[in-house]
Design an enzyme around this catalytic site. Sequence first.
Site, PDB file in Angstrom:
ATOM      1  N   HIS A 111      31.483  34.999  33.198  1.00 11.03           N
ATOM      2  CA  HIS A 111      32.494  36.046  33.109  1.00 11.03           C
ATOM      3  C   HIS A 111      32.437  36.965  34.321  1.00 11.03           C
ATOM      4  O   HIS A 111      33.485  37.383  34.855  1.00 11.03           O
ATOM      5  CB  HIS A 111      32.303  36.841  31.821  1.00 11.03           C
ATOM      6  CG  HIS A 111      33.220  38.002  31.691  1.00 11.03           C
ATOM      7  ND1 HIS A 111      32.777  39.298  31.699  1.00 11.03           N
ATOM      8  CD2 HIS A 111      34.574  38.073  31.575  1.00 11.03           C
ATOM      9  CE1 HIS A 111      33.799  40.123  31.575  1.00 11.03           C
ATOM     10  NE2 HIS A 111      34.902  39.402  31.502  1.00 11.03           N
ATOM     11  N   GLU A 115      34.250  35.347  37.132  1.00 11.10           N
ATOM     12  CA  GLU A 115      35.700  35.484  37.003  1.00 11.10           C
ATOM     13  C   GLU A 115      36.179  36.743  37.709  1.00 11.10           C
ATOM     14  O   GLU A 115      37.194  36.744  38.427  1.00 11.10           O
ATOM     15  CB  GLU A 115      36.093  35.517  35.525  1.00 11.10           C
ATOM     16  CG  GLU A 115      37.564  35.773  35.270  1.00 11.10           C
ATOM     17  CD  GLU A 115      37.827  36.339  33.887  1.00 11.10           C
ATOM     18  OE1 GLU A 115      38.710  37.223  33.764  1.00 11.10           O
ATOM     19  OE2 GLU A 115      37.157  35.912  32.934  1.00 11.10           O
ATOM     20  N   HIS A 116      35.441  37.837  37.521  1.00 11.01           N
ATOM     21  CA  HIS A 116      35.778  39.088  38.196  1.00 11.01           C
ATOM     22  C   HIS A 116      35.608  38.961  39.705  1.00 11.01           C
ATOM     23  O   HIS A 116      36.438  39.464  40.477  1.00 11.01           O
ATOM     24  CB  HIS A 116      34.888  40.223  37.675  1.00 11.01           C
ATOM     25  CG  HIS A 116      35.277  40.741  36.339  1.00 11.01           C
ATOM     26  ND1 HIS A 116      35.675  42.040  36.118  1.00 11.01           N
ATOM     27  CD2 HIS A 116      35.330  40.135  35.125  1.00 11.01           C
ATOM     28  CE1 HIS A 116      35.961  42.220  34.833  1.00 11.01           C
ATOM     29  NE2 HIS A 116      35.742  41.076  34.210  1.00 11.01           N
ATOM     30  N   GLU A 176      32.545  46.900  30.691  1.00  8.40           N
ATOM     31  CA  GLU A 176      33.403  46.127  29.789  1.00  8.40           C
ATOM     32  C   GLU A 176      32.618  45.682  28.558  1.00  8.40           C
ATOM     33  O   GLU A 176      33.128  45.730  27.437  1.00  8.40           O
ATOM     34  CB  GLU A 176      33.979  44.921  30.523  1.00  8.40           C
ATOM     35  CG  GLU A 176      34.922  44.100  29.655  1.00  8.40           C
ATOM     36  CD  GLU A 176      35.481  42.882  30.384  1.00  8.40           C
ATOM     37  OE1 GLU A 176      36.112  42.033  29.705  1.00  8.40           O
ATOM     38  OE2 GLU A 176      35.277  42.768  31.613  1.00  8.40           O
TER      39      GLU A 176
END
Length: 349
Positions: A60, A63-64, A140
Site C-alpha cells: 500500500h 501505491e502512494h 491513513e
Amino acid sequence: MEKLLKPEAWHPEIDIKEYRFDNGLTLLVLPEHRLPIVSFQVHYAVGSRNERLGITGISHLFEHMMFRGSKELGPEEFSQVIQAKGGEVNAFTTSDNTSYYENLPAAHLELAVRLEAERLVQLRLTQDNFATEREVVRSERKLRAVDSPLGLPLELLSAMAYTQHSYQWPILGWDYDLRNLTLEDCLDFHRTYYNPANMVAVISGDVEPESAQAMVGRYFGTIPSPGPPPPVRAQESPQRGERRAIYKKVSQVEAFLAGFHVPSLRDPEIYAVLLLAAILGEGKASRGYQRFVRPGQAIDLEVHLPPPPFAYQDPGLLIIIGLAAPGYPLSALEAEVWQEIAQIQEQGV
C-alpha cells in the site's frame, strides 16, 4: 424493447483480445465503441499476501510512492496531467494485487500509456519522498483503523482467523512495521514486483485491439524484466473450532463481528456465497435489515464479502457485523442472527 428483454441481451458475449509480449507482459483489450472514452489499467500481482512480518503495509505504501514523481514528472503531476485532459486517475491495493487506472477521452489514450510506462521505469525513489509518504500512510492507518470504531476489531478478527496465511495482517500494515520500513526495502520491493512479467495491462473502450497492442508494445514492450517473482504458497489449515475474543473500548453501543472461511475466487461456489452475502446484508431490502434493523434489535447488520476485483485470491472471509440497539442485549442479537442463518441452511433463501 423486445430485443432488450431477451436473455442474450443481459449477458452479451464479451470479446476480450489477449496479447503476450516477450518480456512477460499480458495485455487484455475489450473494444467498446459506443462512447469516445477508454479505461487504461495496470494491475501488478502484488498485495499484502506478498509481504512478511517486518515489511507489512509496503504494498500500500508503494501505491502512494507511484504518485511521488518520476524523471519526467514531479510529485502528483501524473494525476494533474491526466485530469487536464478530462480524465480521472486512481489506484487501490488489495490483499492480492495493486492496481492503477486512468479513465479518459480515447484521443488521449497514448498519453496515459506513455506516462504509466515512464513512471514504471523512471520512478523517483528518494529518502525525502519516501519519508514523507510513509508518514502519510501512517496517518491513513490511524484514521481508518485506530480512530475508526470497528477498525481495530476487524484487524483482530483477521489475525484470529488466519494463523498461517499472510491474510492475517491488514493491507495497511502494522504501524510498528511502517515506522521501521526503509528506502532500501522500497527499492528491493520495486525491483522484485514492478516489472512487466508481474503485470497485466487492460484497455477497455473506444479502441481497436491491433492499435492498442502496437501502442502498449511501443512503450512497455522493450522494458526489461527479471521474470515473475516466486509465488506465495501459503495455505491456511482447516479451522477445528470456534475462536472467540473480546475487544474492549469506550463506546455507546456494543457490536459483534464474525468471520466465516469461504472459497477462493477460483472456486465456482464463491459466486453463490457472494449472492448470499448480498441477500443477507446489502441494502434495506436485505434479510438482515428487515429482520433486525427495522424491528429495532440492531442499529445495523452488515455482511461483507468483497467482489472482484477486490475478492480474495485464496480462501477468504465472509464477515458479519451486528451493532446492537441501545438497551438490546448483544448476546440476544447474536443468537438471533445465528437462528436466521440456521433457517437459511435448512430452508434455503
